[in-house]
Design a protein around this motif. Structure first.
Motif, PDB file in Angstrom:
ATOM      1  N   VAL A   7       0.834  -1.197   0.000  1.00 15.99           N
ATOM      2  CA  VAL A   7       0.000   0.000   0.000  1.00 15.99           C
ATOM      3  C   VAL A   7       0.871   1.250   0.000  1.00 15.99           C
ATOM      4  N   LEU A   8       1.894   1.255   0.834  1.00 12.70           N
ATOM      5  CA  LEU A   8       2.797   2.408   0.905  1.00 12.70           C
ATOM      6  C   LEU A   8       3.525   2.621  -0.414  1.00 12.70           C
ATOM      7  N   SER A   9       4.009   1.535  -1.008  1.00 14.99           N
ATOM      8  CA  SER A   9       4.719   1.619  -2.280  1.00 14.99           C
ATOM      9  C   SER A   9       3.804   2.152  -3.381  1.00 14.99           C
ATOM     10  N   ASN A  10       2.555   1.695  -3.400  1.00 15.99           N
ATOM     11  CA  ASN A  10       1.602   2.163  -4.402  1.00 15.99           C
ATOM     12  C   ASN A  10       1.301   3.643  -4.230  1.00 15.99           C
ATOM     13  N   THR A  11       1.191   4.083  -2.983  1.00 16.21           N
ATOM     14  CA  THR A  11       0.907   5.491  -2.705  1.00 16.21           C
ATOM     15  C   THR A  11       2.063   6.380  -3.146  1.00 16.21           C
ATOM     16  N   ILE A  12       3.267   5.971  -2.839  1.00 20.68           N
ATOM     17  CA  ILE A  12       4.447   6.740  -3.271  1.00 20.68           C
ATOM     18  C   ILE A  12       4.501   6.826  -4.796  1.00 20.68           C
ATOM     19  N   SER A  13       4.213   5.715  -5.458  1.00 21.00           N
ATOM     20  CA  SER A  13       4.207   5.703  -6.929  1.00 21.00           C
ATOM     21  C   SER A  13       3.150   6.654  -7.480  1.00 21.00           C
ATOM     22  N   ALA A  14       1.983   6.702  -6.831  1.00 20.70           N
ATOM     23  CA  ALA A  14       0.915   7.595  -7.279  1.00 20.70           C
ATOM     24  C   ALA A  14       1.341   9.055  -7.164  1.00 20.70           C
ATOM     25  N   ILE A  15       1.969   9.402  -6.051  1.00 17.03           N
ATOM     26  CA  ILE A  15       2.443  10.782  -5.856  1.00 17.03           C
ATOM     27  C   ILE A  15       3.474  11.142  -6.919  1.00 17.03           C
ATOM     28  N   ILE A  16       4.407  10.236  -7.168  1.00 17.89           N
ATOM     29  CA  ILE A  16       5.441  10.480  -8.184  1.00 17.89           C
ATOM     30  C   ILE A  16       4.819  10.626  -9.566  1.00 17.89           C
ATOM     31  N   ASN A  17       3.881   9.758  -9.896  1.00 18.91           N
ATOM     32  CA  ASN A  17       3.209   9.845 -11.196  1.00 18.91           C
ATOM     33  C   ASN A  17       2.495  11.179 -11.368  1.00 18.91           C
ATOM     34  N   TYR A  18       1.860  11.649 -10.287  1.00 20.66           N
ATOM     35  CA  TYR A  18       1.159  12.936 -10.351  1.00 20.66           C
ATOM     36  C   TYR A  18       2.145  14.083 -10.526  1.00 20.66           C
ATOM     37  N   LYS A  19       3.194  14.077  -9.708  1.00 20.54           N
ATOM     38  CA  LYS A  19       4.176  15.162  -9.769  1.00 20.54           C
ATOM     39  C   LYS A  19       4.881  15.195 -11.123  1.00 20.54           C
ATOM     40  N   GLN A  20       5.071  14.031 -11.720  1.00 24.69           N
ATOM     41  CA  GLN A  20       5.754  13.953 -13.021  1.00 24.69           C
ATOM     42  C   GLN A  20       4.771  14.077 -14.187  1.00 24.69           C
ATOM     43  N   LYS A  21       3.503  14.283 -13.882  1.00 23.56           N
ATOM     44  CA  LYS A  21       2.459  14.500 -14.882  1.00 23.56           C
ATOM     45  C   LYS A  21       2.319  13.336 -15.854  1.00 23.56           C
ATOM     46  N   LYS A  22       2.443  12.145 -15.309  1.00 20.53           N
ATOM     47  CA  LYS A  22       2.218  10.955 -16.126  1.00 20.53           C
ATOM     48  C   LYS A  22       0.712  10.783 -16.351  1.00 20.53           C
ATOM     49  N   THR A  23       0.343  10.270 -17.483  1.00 17.57           N
ATOM     50  CA  THR A  23      -1.079  10.027 -17.756  1.00 17.57           C
ATOM     51  C   THR A  23      -1.407   8.548 -17.864  1.00 17.57           C
ATOM     52  N   GLU A  24      -0.430   7.734 -18.166  1.00 22.16           N
ATOM     53  CA  GLU A  24      -0.572   6.277 -18.070  1.00 22.16           C
ATOM     54  C   GLU A  24       0.244   5.849 -16.864  1.00 22.16           C
ATOM     55  N   LEU A  25      -0.411   5.262 -15.884  1.00 18.44           N
ATOM     56  CA  LEU A  25       0.167   5.144 -14.549  1.00 18.44           C
ATOM     57  C   LEU A  25       0.663   3.736 -14.226  1.00 18.44           C
ATOM     58  N   SER A  26       1.794   3.708 -13.531  1.00 15.74           N
ATOM     59  CA  SER A  26       2.303   2.440 -12.985  1.00 15.74           C
ATOM     60  C   SER A  26       1.618   2.113 -11.674  1.00 15.74           C
ATOM     61  N   SER A  27       1.094   3.146 -11.004  1.00 12.67           N
ATOM     62  CA  SER A  27       0.390   2.962  -9.733  1.00 12.67           C
ATOM     63  C   SER A  27      -1.062   2.578  -9.987  1.00 12.67           C
ATOM     64  N   LYS A  28      -1.723   2.125  -8.922  1.00  9.88           N
ATOM     65  CA  LYS A  28      -3.128   1.727  -8.962  1.00  9.88           C
ATOM     66  C   LYS A  28      -3.919   2.656  -8.018  1.00  9.88           C
ATOM     67  N   PRO A  29      -5.247   2.592  -8.038  1.00  5.17           N
ATOM     68  CA  PRO A  29      -6.024   3.442  -7.128  1.00  5.17           C
ATOM     69  C   PRO A  29      -5.676   3.161  -5.654  1.00  5.17           C
ATOM     70  N   ILE A  30      -5.432   4.219  -4.909  1.00  3.90           N
ATOM     71  CA  ILE A  30      -5.139   4.084  -3.477  1.00  3.90           C
ATOM     72  C   ILE A  30      -6.442   3.877  -2.702  1.00  3.90           C
ATOM     73  N   THR A  31      -7.427   4.672  -3.065  1.00  4.06           N
ATOM     74  CA  THR A  31      -8.755   4.587  -2.451  1.00  4.06           C
ATOM     75  C   THR A  31      -9.772   4.244  -3.521  1.00  4.06           C
ATOM     76  N   VAL A  32     -10.686   3.349  -3.196  1.00  2.00           N
ATOM     77  CA  VAL A  32     -11.762   2.996  -4.122  1.00  2.00           C
ATOM     78  C   VAL A  32     -13.091   3.337  -3.462  1.00  2.00           C
ATOM     79  N   TRP A  33     -13.809   4.272  -4.095  1.00  2.00           N
ATOM     80  CA  TRP A  33     -15.142   4.636  -3.627  1.00  2.00           C
ATOM     81  C   TRP A  33     -16.125   3.656  -4.244  1.00  2.00           C
ATOM     82  N   VAL A  34     -16.865   2.955  -3.412  1.00  2.00           N
ATOM     83  CA  VAL A  34     -17.836   1.975  -3.887  1.00  2.00           C
ATOM     84  C   VAL A  34     -19.209   2.359  -3.346  1.00  2.00           C
ATOM     85  N   GLU A  35     -20.164   2.460  -4.234  1.00  2.00           N
ATOM     86  CA  GLU A  35     -21.501   2.910  -3.856  1.00  2.00           C
ATOM     87  C   GLU A  35     -22.417   1.724  -3.554  1.00  2.00           C
TER      88      GLU A  35
END
Length: 359
Positions: A7-35
């Motif tokens: 979970v921690l590794s995925n979160t760090i990857s998400a932050i890096i992907n965002y900061k680097q403005k990637k649009t195809e991501l190596s990370s996965k969703p950190i939080t999933v909203w389910v209705e």
């Protein structure tokens, strides 16, 4: 690699992907909203739920839910079991909580409190990690104007009943938060006095946090409202980090960009037709990420106009849409108690931060 590390590794990857403005991501969703459901038993003035067409209302099928959980169990920090409706209306909501917990995922839900007393034992037995109780108004008059159809005395009594039972059992979970949208403050002679008086009713009961917050524009749905003062928008713009950190899934499997999209303004896919990983890097969401970066996002989704998520600025270097996901990751490591410290710190460094912790 254990679950916390994943979970921690995925979160760090998400932050890096965002900061680097990637649009195809190596990370996965950190939080999933389910209705669980988009049905609700009250009509709040600051919520668009009453406008949902009756033909679009429903309850998520348990098999569909289990399929979602099975897909995200290795990397999701938390499941937000809420969206457009009152989650406790779903007859299998506790089975949903227990199933996600069996897969090692933190589970969060919110309630308007109208069913809290009736379902208190099931809630306390379910293993739920965090419960948000929405209590918008510090007295009967204001509460019933805002949360139309709910009765102050009933919700207040059920909340006390739930907390007393949690205390009697000496339970640490769920972590309980009472959240208050500060609407109608001009009706109070002394807001701070009224707030403190309300909070005092919960002395010696197991409330972990009181959080007050400003209403938002619900995407851009209430951008022109004059019925209340919503969170002020800043001239800054940050690409919506929801698209890099979370996935929002309606009861029927439809995936939308965020939890403000009650009406399927922009459909990114359907988990009945494609896997979550496929949708996460499929053309609709990749194109939407690109539009956030080049400024053309309103061409794809007008709901984003004047949304507070993209116009409130960073706090502690983290954009608004990613903050709850990061808090859940840290809660996975250290427990939900760390949240209070983070919100207080964010409030000190960002004067416009919308959340305020009173306890």
């Amino acid at each position: 690699m254990n679950k916390r590390t994943k979970v921690l590794s995925n979160t760090i990857s998400a932050i890096i992907n965002y900061k680097q403005k990637k649009t195809e991501l190596s990370s996965k969703p950190i939080t999933v909203w389910v209705e669980p459901t988009n049905r609700c038993n009250i009509k709040c003035v600051m919520c668009p739920n009453p406008e949902i067409p009756k033909g679009d209302l429903g309850f998520m099928d348990m098999d569909l839910y289990k399929n979602i959980i099975d897909q995200v169990q290795d990397y999701a920090a938390a499941i937000e079991l809420l969206f457009a409706g009152e989650s406790l209306l779903h007859k299998k909501i506790f089975d949903m909580i227990e199933y996600a917990k069996s897969k090692g995922i933190q589970v969060v839900t919110s309630t308007n409190g109208t069913l809290l007393g009736k379902r208190k034992d099931d809630l306390l037995n379910s293993g739920l990690d965090r419960l948000n109780i929405a209590f918008d108004g510090y007295n009967k008059e204001t509460f019933e104007k805002i949360r139309v159809g709910a009765k102050f005395d009933s919700v207040f009594g059920q909340t006390i009943e739930f907390l007393e039972e949690k205390k009697r059992r000496n339970l640490k979970h769920p972590y309980v938060v009472i959240t208050t949208l500060e609407v109608g403050l001009d009706e109070y002679d002394d807001v701070e006095k009224q707030r403190k008086e309300f909070h005092s009713h919960f002395d010696n009961l197991p409330i972990d946090e009181f959080i007050s917050k400003q209403p938002n524009t619900w995407g851009g749905y209430f951008k022109e409202t004059e019925d209340w003062n919503h969170q002020k928008l800043k001239p800054t713009f940050d690409p919506c980090s929801h698209l890099w950190s979370s996935m929002s899934i309606h009861w029927d499997g439809i995936v939308v960009p965020c939890c403000f999209d009650f009406f399927n303004e922009l459909i990114l896919g359907n988990v009945k037709e494609k896997s979550i990983e496929e949708i996460w890097n499929d053309k609709p969401i990749v194109d939407f990420r690109k539009s956030m970066l080049d400024g053309s996002y309103l061409d794809l989704n007008p709901l984003c106009e004047k949304c507070v998520i993209i116009h409130t600025g960073n706090a502690l270097g983290i954009p608004p849409g990613m903050r709850s996901s990061i808090r859940y990751t840290l809660a996975k490591q250290f427990g939900f108690g760390i949240e209070k410290s983070l919100i207080r710190l964010a409030g000190r460094v960002s004067s416009g931060y919308a959340l305020k912790v009173a306890k």
